[in-house]
Design a protein around this motif. Structure first.
Motif, short mmCIF file in Angstrom:
data_model
loop_
_atom_site.label_atom_id
_atom_site.label_comp_id
_atom_site.label_asym_id
_atom_site.label_seq_id
_atom_site.Cartn_x
_atom_site.Cartn_y
_atom_site.Cartn_z
N ASP A 251 -27.26 21.97 68.28
CA ASP A 251 -27.06 23.05 69.24
C ASP A 251 -26.65 22.54 70.62
O ASP A 251 -26.80 23.23 71.60
CB ASP A 251 -28.35 23.88 69.35
N GLY A 252 -26.19 21.31 70.67
CA GLY A 252 -25.83 20.71 71.94
C GLY A 252 -26.96 19.93 72.59
O GLY A 252 -26.74 19.17 73.53
N THR A 253 -28.18 20.13 72.08
CA THR A 253 -29.35 19.45 72.63
C THR A 253 -30.17 18.75 71.56
O THR A 253 -30.51 17.57 71.68
CB THR A 253 -30.26 20.45 73.37
N HIS A 254 -30.49 19.48 70.48
CA HIS A 254 -31.38 18.96 69.44
C HIS A 254 -30.58 18.38 68.27
O HIS A 254 -29.52 18.92 67.91
CB HIS A 254 -32.30 20.06 68.92
N PRO A 255 -31.09 17.32 67.66
CA PRO A 255 -30.37 16.71 66.52
C PRO A 255 -30.29 17.62 65.31
O PRO A 255 -31.18 18.44 65.06
CB PRO A 255 -31.21 15.46 66.20
N SER A 256 -29.21 17.48 64.57
CA SER A 256 -29.09 18.11 63.27
C SER A 256 -29.88 17.27 62.26
O SER A 256 -30.38 16.19 62.60
CB SER A 256 -27.61 18.13 62.86
N PRO A 257 -30.03 17.74 61.00
CA PRO A 257 -30.70 16.90 60.00
C PRO A 257 -30.08 15.50 59.89
O PRO A 257 -30.79 14.50 59.85
CB PRO A 257 -30.54 17.70 58.71
N GLN A 258 -28.76 15.44 59.85
CA GLN A 258 -28.09 14.14 59.80
C GLN A 258 -28.31 13.38 61.10
O GLN A 258 -28.44 12.15 61.12
CB GLN A 258 -26.60 14.31 59.54
N GLY A 259 -28.38 14.13 62.21
CA GLY A 259 -28.61 13.50 63.50
C GLY A 259 -29.94 12.77 63.57
O GLY A 259 -30.03 11.68 64.16
N TYR A 260 -30.97 13.34 62.95
CA TYR A 260 -32.27 12.68 62.95
C TYR A 260 -32.27 11.42 62.08
O TYR A 260 -33.01 10.48 62.36
CB TYR A 260 -33.36 13.64 62.49
N ILE A 261 -31.45 11.40 61.06
CA ILE A 261 -31.31 10.18 60.26
C ILE A 261 -30.67 9.09 61.12
O ILE A 261 -31.14 7.94 61.14
CB ILE A 261 -30.47 10.45 58.99
N THR A 262 -29.61 9.45 61.84
CA THR A 262 -28.99 8.49 62.76
C THR A 262 -29.97 8.06 63.84
O THR A 262 -30.03 6.87 64.20
CB THR A 262 -27.75 9.12 63.41
N PHE A 263 -30.73 9.01 64.36
CA PHE A 263 -31.75 8.74 65.36
C PHE A 263 -32.68 7.64 64.86
O PHE A 263 -32.94 6.63 65.54
CB PHE A 263 -32.53 10.04 65.61
N ALA A 264 -33.20 7.82 63.65
CA ALA A 264 -34.13 6.84 63.06
C ALA A 264 -33.44 5.50 62.83
O ALA A 264 -34.04 4.44 63.04
CB ALA A 264 -34.68 7.39 61.74
#
Length: 276
Positions: A251-264
């Motif tokens: 949403d421009g601020t919070h990670p998507s499901p794939q975003g959290y995988i990249t985050f980790a």
């Protein structure tokens, strides 16, 4: 019927009996093997952290039964490292499909590397796939402000108690996003500086991974790694993880499901670098 013919017939019948017995035995063995793969006993083995021959089981929602086995992980240390996820909704996980934030994927990554961790924090949040649900993060909270837009709660005043009580080895901290919505960049910079220094004052040997902010204020985003470099020059054990432009956002601020995988995946080598 001649005696020789009777003997031949009897031999054929005996051979057929043996063949039937062997066939039944083979089919029975096959059924046992198939059924054992779906019994609670087979599933129970995957629930254990350590399996035979040094293999480990990790939670994997994409795998059959929700678990996967990693063979021969490299054991970095026998120590269990306490990690405090500290921050706002970016750490907490803001949506149903990102309920565990980065914690599940980071747990699995480190477990596969033979690193034992224990999440610590004041709250507990996560679904059944996340075995360790502890964290010190809530959506909407600011660093120091208690304005209504921060739900009246700042993170700063609680931090000393959290660090003192849970004694984390590593703090993965992010914040300032909510502050940037109504405060000047300079004010948020000072809030973050105060917050980091407070953690080091409370536990001088702690290690910090400071996560960057969304690109709400490019000046702040550029300042964060510079601040981390200044702290490193003072001998502080702190590292920076770039957030905006690396982690996919929903949403421009919070990670998507794939975003959290990249985050980790971005956090994993930083955590490993702090482990001796």
């Amino acid at each position: 019927m001649s005696k020789r013919l009777k003997t031949s017939v009897k031999s054929v019948k005996t051979i057929k009996s043996y063949v039937a017995i062997i066939s039944v035995a083979l089919i029975g063995s096959l059924l046992i093997l198939i059924s054992s793969a779906t019994t609670p006993y087979a599933q129970k083995e995957l629930e254990l952290t350590t399996l035979s021959n040094g293999a480990i089981a990790i939670t994997d929602t994409n795998a059959s039964g929700g678990s996967a086995v990693v063979f021969n992980p490299q054991q970095v240390s026998n120590k269990t490292y306490k990690i405090m996820p500290l921050g706002d909704s970016i750490t907490n996980g803001n949506y149903i499909d990102t309920y565990n934030g980065y914690r599940l994927h980071l747990w699995n990554n480190l477990k596969a590397e033979g690193i034992n961790i224990d999440y610590v924090g004041y709250w507990s949040k996560g679904d059944s796939s996340l075995l360790d649900k502890d964290l010190s993060a809530l959506g909407g909270w600011c660093i120091q402000s208690a304005k209504p837009s921060c739900y009246g709660y700042p993170l700063y005043p609680y931090t000393v108690d959290w660090i003192t009580q849970y004694q984390p080895d590593i703090v993965i901290m992010e914040g300032g996003t909510n502050d940037l919505k109504f405060q000047t960049v300079e004010t948020v910079k000072q809030s973050m500086r105060d917050w980091v220094e407070l953690i080091f004052q409370t536990k001088p040997d702690v290690k910090i991974i400071l996560v960057g902010a969304p690109n709400l204020q490019p000046v702040y985003e550029q300042w964060t790694p510079t601040f981390v470099a200044e702290q490193q020059a003072l001998g502080k054990q702190i590292k920076y993880m770039k957030y905006y432009g690396v982690v996919d956002l929903k949403d421009g601020t919070h990670p998507s499901p794939q975003g959290y995988i990249t985050f980790a995946n971005e956090l994993t080598p930083l955590v490993k670098s702090f482990i001796k």
